[in-house]
Design an enzyme around this catalytic site. Structure first.
Site, mmCIF file in Angstrom:
data_model
loop_
_atom_site.group_PDB
_atom_site.id
_atom_site.type_symbol
_atom_site.label_atom_id
_atom_site.label_comp_id
_atom_site.label_asym_id
_atom_site.label_seq_id
_atom_site.Cartn_x
_atom_site.Cartn_y
_atom_site.Cartn_z
ATOM 1 C CG HIS A 215 -16.450 -14.392 -8.119
ATOM 2 N ND1 HIS A 215 -17.368 -15.254 -8.636
ATOM 3 C CD2 HIS A 215 -15.291 -15.084 -8.056
ATOM 4 C CE1 HIS A 215 -16.797 -16.423 -8.863
ATOM 5 N NE2 HIS A 215 -15.531 -16.345 -8.528
HETATM 6 C C1 UD1 Z 1 -11.254 -16.924 -5.488
HETATM 7 C C2 UD1 Z 1 -10.790 -17.893 -6.586
HETATM 8 C C3 UD1 Z 1 -11.925 -18.135 -7.564
HETATM 9 C C4 UD1 Z 1 -13.172 -18.578 -6.841
HETATM 10 C C5 UD1 Z 1 -13.517 -17.544 -5.776
HETATM 11 C C6 UD1 Z 1 -14.762 -17.884 -5.005
HETATM 12 C C7 UD1 Z 1 -8.413 -17.725 -7.239
HETATM 13 C C8 UD1 Z 1 -7.499 -17.276 -8.299
HETATM 14 N N1 UD1 Z 1 -9.696 -17.320 -7.351
HETATM 15 O O1 UD1 Z 1 -11.536 -15.686 -6.092
HETATM 16 O O2 UD1 Z 1 -11.540 -19.150 -8.471
HETATM 17 O O3 UD1 Z 1 -14.221 -18.717 -7.762
HETATM 18 O O4 UD1 Z 1 -12.412 -17.443 -4.876
HETATM 19 O O5 UD1 Z 1 -15.054 -16.872 -4.103
HETATM 20 O O6 UD1 Z 1 -8.004 -18.423 -6.348
HETATM 21 N N2 UD1 Z 1 -11.981 -10.947 0.210
HETATM 22 C C9 UD1 Z 1 -12.549 -10.595 1.412
HETATM 23 N N3 UD1 Z 1 -12.768 -11.586 2.321
HETATM 24 C C10 UD1 Z 1 -12.462 -12.874 2.106
HETATM 25 C C11 UD1 Z 1 -11.856 -13.209 0.869
HETATM 26 C C12 UD1 Z 1 -11.637 -12.244 -0.063
HETATM 27 O O7 UD1 Z 1 -12.850 -9.444 1.653
HETATM 28 O O8 UD1 Z 1 -12.706 -13.725 2.970
HETATM 29 C C13 UD1 Z 1 -11.752 -9.890 -0.807
HETATM 30 C C14 UD1 Z 1 -10.403 -9.273 -0.721
HETATM 31 O O9 UD1 Z 1 -10.535 -7.927 -0.997
HETATM 32 C C15 UD1 Z 1 -9.641 -9.937 -1.841
HETATM 33 C C16 UD1 Z 1 -10.721 -10.217 -2.862
HETATM 34 O O10 UD1 Z 1 -11.892 -10.464 -2.100
HETATM 35 O O11 UD1 Z 1 -8.625 -9.154 -2.339
HETATM 36 C C17 UD1 Z 1 -10.435 -11.389 -3.747
HETATM 37 O O12 UD1 Z 1 -10.169 -12.559 -2.994
HETATM 38 P P1 UD1 Z 1 -9.260 -13.737 -3.623
HETATM 39 O O13 UD1 Z 1 -9.188 -14.881 -2.686
HETATM 40 O O14 UD1 Z 1 -7.986 -13.185 -4.139
HETATM 41 O O15 UD1 Z 1 -10.045 -14.173 -4.931
HETATM 42 P P2 UD1 Z 1 -11.605 -14.354 -5.222
HETATM 43 O O16 UD1 Z 1 -12.037 -13.281 -6.128
HETATM 44 O O17 UD1 Z 1 -12.401 -14.600 -3.987
#
Ligand code: UD1
Length: 382
Positions: A215
């Site tokens: 990820h």
């Molecule tokens: C975040 C953390 C990362 C951690 C990871 C674990 C930061 C900078 N990054 O990254 O350190 O290792 O979580 O998962 O805080 N999304 C969904 N559903 C959800 C959450 C996210 O669909 O419940 C999708 C969305 O499209 C979103 C993308 O995942 O834009 C990224 O989510 P985000 O919380 O920004 O960062 P992660 O990549 O999950």
């Protein structure tokens, strides 16, 4: 009132994203057991899907959050800003001010909540402080450095963190080596993990497969890098089956980079939704090896004594390499292939469990905080 008629220490514990939940749950439990704390759980809502959030609350026995900020996804600045705004708003409300704010890990919610508290002169405790990848392009590295600078209590999981913090000018008295609360959760959940039916559900025999997780923006956000990773997956699936619980971010990127068709062609790759905690740890514990770019999984694989090949150029968790099962292998196919073949030929390195990763880290944290507050009172300086 707490023990001996003392006022309870009000601690706001903040979680936001999937890897936070297993780190926070044992602290809340230990605080309740001590009788000296009033732990209050806040969820920023950075992760919000059932299988990225609520299923973990259920598996880990986390209480329903008293405060839900609902910030959701968005660009980094926006997501961070939303947490700061909502958290500050809460902390300023009558009777809401805690004696302490506890943040865990290194996600955007960690830094944002710490900053909101620190600006209001509320002491901050950072659990999993001091880890450094020295990769300044990693969003988590920014979060770690800044959170540590504004925290009063720095609870570390490994000795490397102490050196990093001292180098950054942090007062040695603030640093406490307590172990790893994420591992506390793993030990506590062992009976449920053992009982998980995930191998039957996926029709897998123990040791007959590898687990892949991906990820990191550096691996999945651009075509060239994701393409390199897919070559690694193609190589691996020729050796043994690959189980790939896919993070929502990775799914989104696969689609937008037009790479999904290529993955779907691979007959020995099984893509699943993100799994619940017990199922995922069970899957890892019975795997031949792990391919991952996650931070936490390097630690979980170490404790489970499962070889872990990390698809990154660095790790902020060097003890998993020095003591544990982890190898930082980058994304060069030849290097990954060499490491896979070592595992398959039974010549992977021997490993041990790092110091204090014994299921008691949260108890140590609570004891240190309780001693501090009983000595200095709630008007503790930040
Ligand atoms: C975040 C953390 C990362 C951690 C990871 C674990 C930061 C900078 N990054 O990254 O350190 O290792 O979580 O998962 O805080 N999304 C969904 N559903 C959800 C959450 C996210 O669909 O419940 C999708 C969305 O499209 C979103 C993308 O995942 O834009 C990224 O989510 P985000 O919380 O920004 O960062 P992660 O990549 O999950």
């Amino acid at each position: 009132m707490g023990l001996y008629g003392r006022k309870k220490i009000k601690a706001l514990i903040v979680v936001g994203a999937r890897p936070n939940f297993m780190k926070a749950a044992p602290i809340i439990r230990a605080m309740k057991a001590s009788g000296a704390f009033l732990p209050i759980l806040a969820h920023t809502g950075q992760h919000y899907d059932y299988n990225m959030s609520k299923s973990f609350f259920e598996a880990l026995g986390l209480p329903k959050p008293r405060l839900y900020l609902g910030v959701g996804s968005g660009p980094h600045g926006q997501q961070t800003a939303k947490v700061i705004l909502a958290m500050e708003n809460h902390l300023l409300q009558k009777n809401s001010r805690p004696d302490l704010v506890i943040v865990v890990g290194d996600v955007n919610s960690t830094l944002a909540a710490a900053l909101a508290a620190r600006k209001l002169n509320i002491p901050v405790a950072h659990v999993e402080a001091g880890l450094r990848s020295f990769d300044e392009t990693m969003p988590e590295e920014v979060n770690r450095r800044l959170t540590d600078q504004i925290s009063k209590f720095l609870f570390i999981t490994e000795e490397s963190a102490r050196k990093n913090l001292l180098r950054e000018g942090i007062d040695a008295k603030k640093i406490h080596f307590v172990g790893n609360t994420m591992i506390d959760s793993l030990y506590r959940n062992l009976p449920q993990i053992k009982a998980s039916c995930i191998l039957d559900k996926l029709n897998l025999a123990s040791q007959s497969y590898a687990v892949l997780t991906l990820h990191r923006p550096s691996n999945v956000d651009n075509y060239e890098n994701f393409n390199k990773i897919l070559k690694i997956v193609e190589y691996t699936e020729r050796k043994l089956q690959v189980i790939f619980p896919m993070h929502p971010r990775t799914l989104k990127q696969l689609d937008s980079l037009g790479l999904n068709g290529r993955l779907k062609k691979l007959k020995h790759v099984v893509v699943t939704k993100p799994l619940g905690y017990n199922d995922f740890i069970k899957l890892v514990s019975s795997a031949r090896f792990i391919l991952t770019d996650s931070g936490g999984i390097q630690e979980e694989a170490t404790v489970l004594k499962v070889p872990c090949i990390t698809l990154r150029e660095n790790t902020e968790r060097p003890v998993t390499v020095e003591v544990g099962t982890n190898v930082v292998a980058g994304t060069n196919l030849a290097n990954i292939a060499k490491n896979i073949n070592k595992v398959l030929s039974g010549t992977a390195k021997k490993s041990n469990i790092p110091k204090y990763w014994d299921g008691k880290a949260a108890e140590r944290i609570v004891k240190i905080l309780q001693n501090h507050y009983e000595t200095f009172g709630s008007n503790t300086y930040v």
